[in-house]
Design a protein around this motif. Structure first.
Motif, PDB file in Angstrom:
ATOM      1  N   ALA A 177      16.163  18.271  68.664  1.00  0.00           N
ATOM      2  CA  ALA A 177      15.776  18.944  67.418  1.00  0.00           C
ATOM      3  C   ALA A 177      14.265  18.867  67.203  1.00  0.00           C
ATOM      4  O   ALA A 177      13.631  19.854  66.812  1.00  0.00           O
ATOM      5  N   ARG A 178      13.688  17.703  67.476  1.00  0.00           N
ATOM      6  CA  ARG A 178      12.229  17.565  67.308  1.00  0.00           C
ATOM      7  C   ARG A 178      11.478  18.459  68.293  1.00  0.00           C
ATOM      8  O   ARG A 178      10.430  19.026  67.960  1.00  0.00           O
ATOM      9  N   SER A 179      12.030  18.601  69.506  1.00  0.00           N
ATOM     10  CA  SER A 179      11.402  19.477  70.505  1.00  0.00           C
ATOM     11  C   SER A 179      11.425  20.925  70.044  1.00  0.00           C
ATOM     12  O   SER A 179      10.443  21.670  70.199  1.00  0.00           O
ATOM     13  N   LEU A 180      12.552  21.347  69.484  1.00  0.00           N
ATOM     14  CA  LEU A 180      12.678  22.720  68.997  1.00  0.00           C
ATOM     15  C   LEU A 180      11.720  22.978  67.839  1.00  0.00           C
ATOM     16  O   LEU A 180      11.063  24.025  67.775  1.00  0.00           O
ATOM     17  N   LEU A 181      11.658  22.024  66.927  1.00  0.00           N
ATOM     18  CA  LEU A 181      10.797  22.201  65.769  1.00  0.00           C
ATOM     19  C   LEU A 181       9.330  22.269  66.193  1.00  0.00           C
ATOM     20  O   LEU A 181       8.562  23.117  65.694  1.00  0.00           O
ATOM     21  N   ALA A 182       8.940  21.406  67.133  1.00  0.00           N
ATOM     22  CA  ALA A 182       7.556  21.436  67.622  1.00  0.00           C
ATOM     23  C   ALA A 182       7.243  22.771  68.268  1.00  0.00           C
ATOM     24  O   ALA A 182       6.172  23.363  68.036  1.00  0.00           O
ATOM     25  N   SER A 183       8.174  23.274  69.066  1.00  0.00           N
ATOM     26  CA  SER A 183       7.963  24.556  69.734  1.00  0.00           C
ATOM     27  C   SER A 183       7.841  25.685  68.721  1.00  0.00           C
ATOM     28  O   SER A 183       7.013  26.591  68.877  1.00  0.00           O
ATOM     29  N   ALA A 184       8.662  25.632  67.693  1.00  0.00           N
ATOM     30  CA  ALA A 184       8.611  26.668  66.659  1.00  0.00           C
ATOM     31  C   ALA A 184       7.260  26.667  65.942  1.00  0.00           C
ATOM     32  O   ALA A 184       6.778  27.711  65.480  1.00  0.00           O
ATOM     33  N   HIS A 185       6.627  25.496  65.858  1.00  0.00           N
ATOM     34  CA  HIS A 185       5.308  25.374  65.227  1.00  0.00           C
ATOM     35  C   HIS A 185       4.177  25.561  66.238  1.00  0.00           C
ATOM     36  O   HIS A 185       3.003  25.342  65.894  1.00  0.00           O
ATOM     37  N   ASN A 186       4.554  25.954  67.471  1.00  0.00           N
ATOM     38  CA  ASN A 186       3.562  26.103  68.553  1.00  0.00           C
ATOM     39  C   ASN A 186       2.779  24.805  68.791  1.00  0.00           C
ATOM     40  O   ASN A 186       1.599  24.819  69.156  1.00  0.00           O
ATOM     41  N   ALA A 187       3.444  23.693  68.571  1.00  0.00           N
ATOM     42  CA  ALA A 187       2.837  22.376  68.785  1.00  0.00           C
ATOM     43  C   ALA A 187       3.375  21.787  70.092  1.00  0.00           C
ATOM     44  O   ALA A 187       4.424  22.211  70.597  1.00  0.00           O
ATOM     45  N   PRO A 188       2.688  20.802  70.670  1.00  0.00           N
ATOM     46  CA  PRO A 188       3.176  20.163  71.896  1.00  0.00           C
ATOM     47  C   PRO A 188       4.523  19.473  71.651  1.00  0.00           C
ATOM     48  O   PRO A 188       4.758  18.919  70.564  1.00  0.00           O
ATOM     49  N   VAL A 189       5.373  19.523  72.662  1.00  0.00           N
ATOM     50  CA  VAL A 189       6.665  18.838  72.574  1.00  0.00           C
ATOM     51  C   VAL A 189       6.407  17.335  72.540  1.00  0.00           C
ATOM     52  O   VAL A 189       5.514  16.838  73.244  1.00  0.00           O
ATOM     53  N   PRO A 190       7.145  16.555  71.739  1.00  0.00           N
ATOM     54  CA  PRO A 190       6.961  15.100  71.712  1.00  0.00           C
ATOM     55  C   PRO A 190       7.088  14.494  73.106  1.00  0.00           C
ATOM     56  O   PRO A 190       7.753  15.050  73.981  1.00  0.00           O
ATOM     57  N   ASP A 191       6.455  13.333  73.296  1.00  0.00           N
ATOM     58  CA  ASP A 191       6.461  12.682  74.613  1.00  0.00           C
ATOM     59  C   ASP A 191       7.881  12.405  75.113  1.00  0.00           C
ATOM     60  O   ASP A 191       8.149  12.461  76.310  1.00  0.00           O
ATOM     61  N   ASP A 192       8.783  12.081  74.198  1.00  0.00           N
ATOM     62  CA  ASP A 192      10.158  11.795  74.598  1.00  0.00           C
ATOM     63  C   ASP A 192      11.063  13.012  74.430  1.00  0.00           C
ATOM     64  O   ASP A 192      12.293  12.909  74.460  1.00  0.00           O
ATOM     65  N   GLY A 193      10.445  14.191  74.266  1.00  0.00           N
ATOM     66  CA  GLY A 193      11.219  15.404  74.012  1.00  0.00           C
ATOM     67  C   GLY A 193      11.626  16.128  75.275  1.00  0.00           C
ATOM     68  O   GLY A 193      11.465  15.633  76.391  1.00  0.00           O
ATOM     69  N   TYR A 194      12.144  17.323  75.079  1.00  0.00           N
ATOM     70  CA  TYR A 194      12.624  18.156  76.181  1.00  0.00           C
ATOM     71  C   TYR A 194      11.644  19.302  76.409  1.00  0.00           C
ATOM     72  O   TYR A 194      11.175  19.928  75.462  1.00  0.00           O
ATOM     73  N   GLY A 195      11.346  19.575  77.699  1.00  0.00           N
ATOM     74  CA  GLY A 195      10.445  20.661  78.037  1.00  0.00           C
ATOM     75  C   GLY A 195      11.178  21.813  78.691  1.00  0.00           C
ATOM     76  O   GLY A 195      12.392  21.809  78.806  1.00  0.00           O
ATOM     77  N   GLY A 196      10.430  22.815  79.104  1.00  0.00           N
ATOM     78  CA  GLY A 196      11.038  23.961  79.753  1.00  0.00           C
ATOM     79  C   GLY A 196      11.035  25.181  78.854  1.00  0.00           C
ATOM     80  O   GLY A 196      11.029  25.077  77.612  1.00  0.00           O
ATOM     81  N   ALA A 197      11.055  26.342  79.490  1.00  0.00           N
ATOM     82  CA  ALA A 197      10.995  27.599  78.740  1.00  0.00           C
ATOM     83  C   ALA A 197      12.202  27.780  77.826  1.00  0.00           C
ATOM     84  O   ALA A 197      12.118  28.471  76.806  1.00  0.00           O
ATOM     85  N   TYR A 198      13.328  27.144  78.170  1.00  0.00           N
ATOM     86  CA  TYR A 198      14.524  27.345  77.362  1.00  0.00           C
ATOM     87  C   TYR A 198      14.336  26.784  75.943  1.00  0.00           C
ATOM     88  O   TYR A 198      14.957  27.274  74.989  1.00  0.00           O
ATOM     89  N   ILE A 199      13.493  25.762  75.793  1.00  0.00           N
ATOM     90  CA  ILE A 199      13.259  25.191  74.466  1.00  0.00           C
ATOM     91  C   ILE A 199      12.623  26.238  73.544  1.00  0.00           C
ATOM     92  O   ILE A 199      13.032  26.418  72.386  1.00  0.00           O
TER      93      ILE A 199
END
Length: 553
Positions: A177-199
């Motif tokens: 959820a934090r990874s999605l929210l960061a992506s929606a804000h065009n912010a870097p994904v958290p260090d412990d988050g999920y990466g990849g274009a699918y996010i």
């Protein structure tokens, strides 16, 4: 004559020897019949004489010599010969062996099915990937093996429920959820988050559903992205699996265990059994009493449940639904999971060897041009199920994953699996089926009909290659039952490859259709029945692996 039929013939022969006073023993409870390693040792072999020798007070070979003429006189038996210390090697009459072809064609899709596991109600859980990303290639292996195993167990008579357990609670979902929210804000994904274009794709789709989410306070926005993102990701997982030919009867979410109080119920049940204690402010399960390497925390000192407690509740939930056996398929990184789960089952009062079964599978690598494919265009760090399908297709992916023992790590070679050559195992088997269908079409074009069962003379199938093929076809029900019982779908794939090779050798030695100007003969009809039987078995076997049986290639 099936192995079961022959076992009955042998049992009757033993009873005849007892009635006539030649043997003073109790009839055996069961008779074992198997194929000899060498064809010149007959069609079947039995060790019944060795089984009876001690009770009879007679050397096993003498018992076998006494039984041989009785078995030889049975209908359908050409001869029974004594071998070694007391084995009976049995050869069937050609007509009896040839009748297998007729029986297979008449049985059609039912051929290979048995009642060996009838009455067993089994819950089979597999894949169970968390909805935090696409199914990776390791999950693809379980998608195939689990689905094939379910088909095999059902073919052997078991009642099987296919179940997918998904974790929609806990820290991994929070990170998602934090990874999605960061992506929606065009912010870097958290260090412990999920990466990849699918996010980014999932985040965008969440906003299409809930455009107001970005205007909410972070805590409320996280709830939105957690709920909507998990739903979208899981829908995608289900679609990928369905397109891969894998379907489930039950999708069970972890959150329901928490919502329904199942964790409290499980701990209460364990406490009633005297297996729970408190120490250091936490609640523990005394699992070491049943072989675990350490006791397990159920409730942490901060008042939160552990993942293991959810595992306990989930196992109890399955058993409460009436499943006699719970089977769970897990990846190689879960090897340490086995001991604690077995101990947990024992703490609930179950027999861990009877009621719980855990299968561990090894890793899968995708190789192209001799080099491992390590990254997905979409997921970033892993190769996904969709990547695998795009690279080799559904049939090649399923067959290649099913034909390897799950205990073995495997490399899937893209170049091999997309080639149309005999070295490609799925092509080899599917081509054999297509070739059999082509013979049927050619026969229709020539006006050659195999006729009905009354037109089939099984005794005409006496050629060495015909005998070899009939023996192989007759083995299919045993292969299915063994593969189901041992949880080894790869046995079916290996059998199909042997059958394809056996058919090709038959076809090269025995002409099926008449040459131009020749009239079809009873032998033509008999061989068309044999060809049709081979087609049925190849199709049924491929179906058990979830692989198509093409009529043209």
């Amino acid at each position: 004559m099936t192995p079961a039929d022959l076992a009955s013939v042998i049992s009757d022969s033993v009873r005849e020897a007892i009635r006539s006073g030649q043997l003073a023993v109790d009839p055996p409870e069961s008779v074992h019949v198997e194929r000899p390693r060498h064809r010149d040792h007959g069609d079947y072999s039995t060790n019944v004489a060795l089984q009876l020798a001690k009770a009879a007070g007679t050397p096993a070979r003498a018992v076998a010599e006494l039984l041989a003429p009785i078995v030889s006189s049975a209908a359908g038996v050409a001869k029974a010969e004594v071998a070694g210390p007391g084995f009976l090697n049995i050869t069937l009459e050609s007509a009896v062996k040839g009748a297998v072809a007729r029986d297979i064609v008449i049985a059609d899709t039912a051929y290979g099915r048995t009642n060996e596991l009838q009455g067993l109600r089994l819950n089979l859980e597999f894949v169970s990937a968390n909805p935090t990303g696409p199914v990776h290639i390791g999950g693809a292996r379980w998608a195939v093996v689990g689905d094939a195993l379910a088909r095999l167990l059902e073919a052997a008579g078991a009642d099987v429920a296919r179940e997918y357990y998904f974790n929609d609670a806990g820290s991994q979902i929070d990170r998602f959820a934090r990874s999605l929210l960061a992506s929606a804000h065009n912010a870097p994904v958290p260090d412990d988050g999920y990466g990849g274009a699918y996010i980014r794709e999932i985040a965008d789709n969440v906003l299409k559903r809930r455009p107001e989410a970005l205007n909410l306070p972070d805590s409320e926005a996280l709830d939105v992205f957690r709920a909507e993102g998990t739903s979208l990701m899981f829908d995608e997982i289900k679609t990928s699996l369905a397109e891969f030919g894998t379907h489930f009867d039950v999708y069970f979410n972890e959150k329901s265990l928490h919502d329904q109080g199942d964790l409290d119920k499980a701990v209460a049940r364990l406490r009633e059994g005297g297996h729970v204690y408190e120490a250091d402010g936490a609640v523990w399960l005394r699992s070491t009493d049943f072989g675990d390497d350490k006791d397990r925390v159920l409730l942490k000192s901060d008042g939160s449940w552990t993942y293991f407690t959810a595992d306990c509740a989930y196992y109890l939930n399955k058993r409460s639904r009436g499943f006699e056996r719970v089977v769970i398929m897990l990846g190689a990184d879960h090897q340490g999971y086995v001991g604690r789960m077995k101990a947990m089952a024992a703490c609930f009062g179950d027999d861990p060897d009877k009621h719980l079964e855990i299968l561990i599978g090894q890793l899968v690598n995708l190789v192209k041009d001799g080099q491992p494919v390590r990254m997905s265009k979409r997921a970033g760090t892993v190769v996904t199920l969709d990547d695998l399908v795009e690279a080799v297709g559904v049939d090649a992916a399923r067959y290649s994953l099913a034909r390897a023992n799950v205990d073995s790590m495997i490399d899937l070679d893209v170049n091999l699996l997309t080639s149309q050559s005999n070295e490609n195992p799925v092509f080899y088997v599917q081509y054999a089926h297509a070739r059999l269908c082509a013979i049927q079409r050619k026969a229709q074009e020539m006006g050659v009909d195999k006729g009905g069962p009354e037109d089939f003379d099984p005794a005409l199938l006496s050629h060495e290659r015909e005998d070899e093929l009939l023996r192989m076809l007759g083995e299919f029900p045993r292969v299915v039952t063994t593969a189901a019982t041992l949880r080894e779908p790869h046995r079916v794939a290996h059998y199909l490859e042997q059958l394809a090779g056996t058919y090709h050798r038959f076809y090269d030695s025995c002409r099926v259709l008449p040459r131009e100007g020749e009239e079809p003969s009873p032998l033509t009809q008999a061989r068309l029945w044999l060809t049709d039987a081979s087609r049925v078995v190849l199709r049924n076997g491929l179906n058990l692996l979830g692989v198509t049986a093409p009529e043209r290639m």
